[in-house]
Scaffold this motif. Sequence first.
Motif, short mmCIF file in Angstrom:
data_model
loop_
_atom_site.label_atom_id
_atom_site.label_comp_id
_atom_site.label_asym_id
_atom_site.label_seq_id
_atom_site.Cartn_x
_atom_site.Cartn_y
_atom_site.Cartn_z
N TYR A 114 0.85 -1.05 -0.05
CA TYR A 114 0.00 0.10 0.03
C TYR A 114 0.70 1.26 0.07
N PRO A 115 0.15 2.45 -0.55
CA PRO A 115 1.29 3.51 -0.40
C PRO A 115 1.39 3.98 1.02
N PRO A 116 2.28 4.64 1.15
CA PRO A 116 2.69 5.19 2.63
C PRO A 116 1.75 6.26 3.15
N THR A 117 0.88 6.85 1.98
CA THR A 117 -0.19 7.79 2.71
C THR A 117 -1.35 6.97 3.06
N ASP A 118 -1.57 5.69 2.79
CA ASP A 118 -2.57 4.97 3.13
C ASP A 118 -2.55 4.70 4.62
N GLN A 119 -4.05 4.73 5.30
CA GLN A 119 -4.03 4.57 6.66
C GLN A 119 -4.08 2.93 7.22
N VAL A 120 -3.34 2.83 8.29
CA VAL A 120 -3.56 1.69 8.62
C VAL A 120 -4.10 1.64 10.07
N PHE A 121 -4.92 0.78 10.77
CA PHE A 121 -5.58 0.68 11.83
C PHE A 121 -5.25 -0.17 12.72
N GLN A 122 -4.73 0.43 14.03
CA GLN A 122 -4.33 -0.51 15.05
C GLN A 122 -5.52 -0.93 16.05
N LEU A 123 -5.86 -1.94 15.52
CA LEU A 123 -7.15 -2.73 16.17
C LEU A 123 -6.74 -3.87 17.40
N ASN A 124 -7.07 -3.47 18.61
CA ASN A 124 -6.60 -4.38 19.96
C ASN A 124 -5.05 -4.86 19.56
N ARG A 125 -4.19 -3.97 19.23
CA ARG A 125 -2.87 -4.13 19.45
C ARG A 125 -2.29 -4.88 18.18
N HIS A 129 -4.20 -3.19 7.68
CA HIS A 129 -4.51 -2.38 6.45
C HIS A 129 -5.75 -2.76 5.77
N GLN A 130 -6.71 -1.98 5.29
CA GLN A 130 -7.75 -2.18 4.99
C GLN A 130 -8.11 -2.09 3.53
N VAL A 131 -8.73 -2.62 2.68
CA VAL A 131 -8.82 -2.45 1.47
C VAL A 131 -10.33 -2.83 1.09
N GLU A 132 -11.08 -1.85 0.47
CA GLU A 132 -12.65 -2.13 0.30
C GLU A 132 -12.74 -2.55 -1.24
N ARG A 133 -13.38 -3.87 -1.40
CA ARG A 133 -13.88 -4.46 -2.33
C ARG A 133 -15.39 -4.38 -2.52
N SER A 137 -14.94 -6.24 2.80
CA SER A 137 -13.72 -5.52 3.28
C SER A 137 -12.72 -6.37 3.65
N GLU A 138 -11.51 -6.38 3.29
CA GLU A 138 -10.12 -6.90 3.48
C GLU A 138 -9.40 -6.39 4.42
N TRP A 139 -9.04 -7.03 5.68
CA TRP A 139 -8.08 -6.37 6.42
C TRP A 139 -6.79 -7.26 6.57
N THR A 140 -5.67 -6.70 6.20
CA THR A 140 -4.47 -7.45 6.26
C THR A 140 -3.54 -7.00 7.42
N THR A 141 -3.05 -8.04 8.31
CA THR A 141 -1.82 -7.28 8.94
C THR A 141 -0.60 -7.02 8.54
N VAL A 142 -0.13 -5.81 8.93
CA VAL A 142 1.00 -5.45 8.38
C VAL A 142 2.21 -5.24 9.41
N ARG A 149 -5.03 -12.36 6.77
CA ARG A 149 -6.21 -11.60 6.09
C ARG A 149 -7.65 -12.00 6.79
N VAL A 150 -8.09 -11.15 7.14
CA VAL A 150 -9.68 -11.32 7.40
C VAL A 150 -10.39 -10.49 6.38
N THR A 151 -11.38 -11.42 5.95
CA THR A 151 -12.29 -10.80 4.70
C THR A 151 -13.59 -10.72 5.39
N VAL A 152 -14.36 -9.53 5.49
CA VAL A 152 -15.58 -9.38 5.99
C VAL A 152 -16.60 -8.82 5.12
#
Length: 186
Positions: A114-125, A129-133, A137-142, A149-152
């Motif tokens: 992901y570009p360095p300007t993308d936001q990453v989310f710290q969820l429970n430590r 990184h989230q990508v909307e499809r 919604s795909e969430w991959t640990t960075v 990856r968790v896909t919701v």
Amino acid sequence: MDRTTRQAALWATAVAVPITLVVALVAILATRPDDGTAAEPSATPPRPQATTPVAMDAPKLSERATVVCRALVSQLPTAVRDLRVRPVTAGHEQNAAYGDPAITVSCGAPKATYPPTDQVFQLNRVCWHQVERPDASEWTTVDREVPVRVTVPRAYDGPGQWTTAFSDTVIATVRSLEKIPTGCKP
């Protein structure tokens, strides 16, 4: 009335009145109709869901990733909220699925780019990184040695909240990177 009789009457009253009040209170409580407000423990029944295997890919993993992913999958919960675990078509040692439509967990997923300007989310430590499809919604640990990856699916509100259900297991089984990516706060 003599003094002895009067004292006996006072003692009898002092004993009889409280006992009468207690008996009356018990009788009232025992005979009143149930208004349905009694607090009784009840389990929320799981929502109906398919029991067929969820189609998932199982890319070949390195030896280290295989060990890590087996540890992760072995520690995942049997249910997340009211979604029960479901079988997967491939990679049962690296994949898991919950509910219908299925929320999926893929260990050994491709590293998030992901570009360095993308936001990453710290969820429970854990940093995700989230990508909307269009359909999910795909969430991959960075911040982990092996990406998870968790896909919701869109059917579920608050995809980040569903993702947090896996953070504790990720922390317990997947080692953190020595160099944390920009945007992740320890």
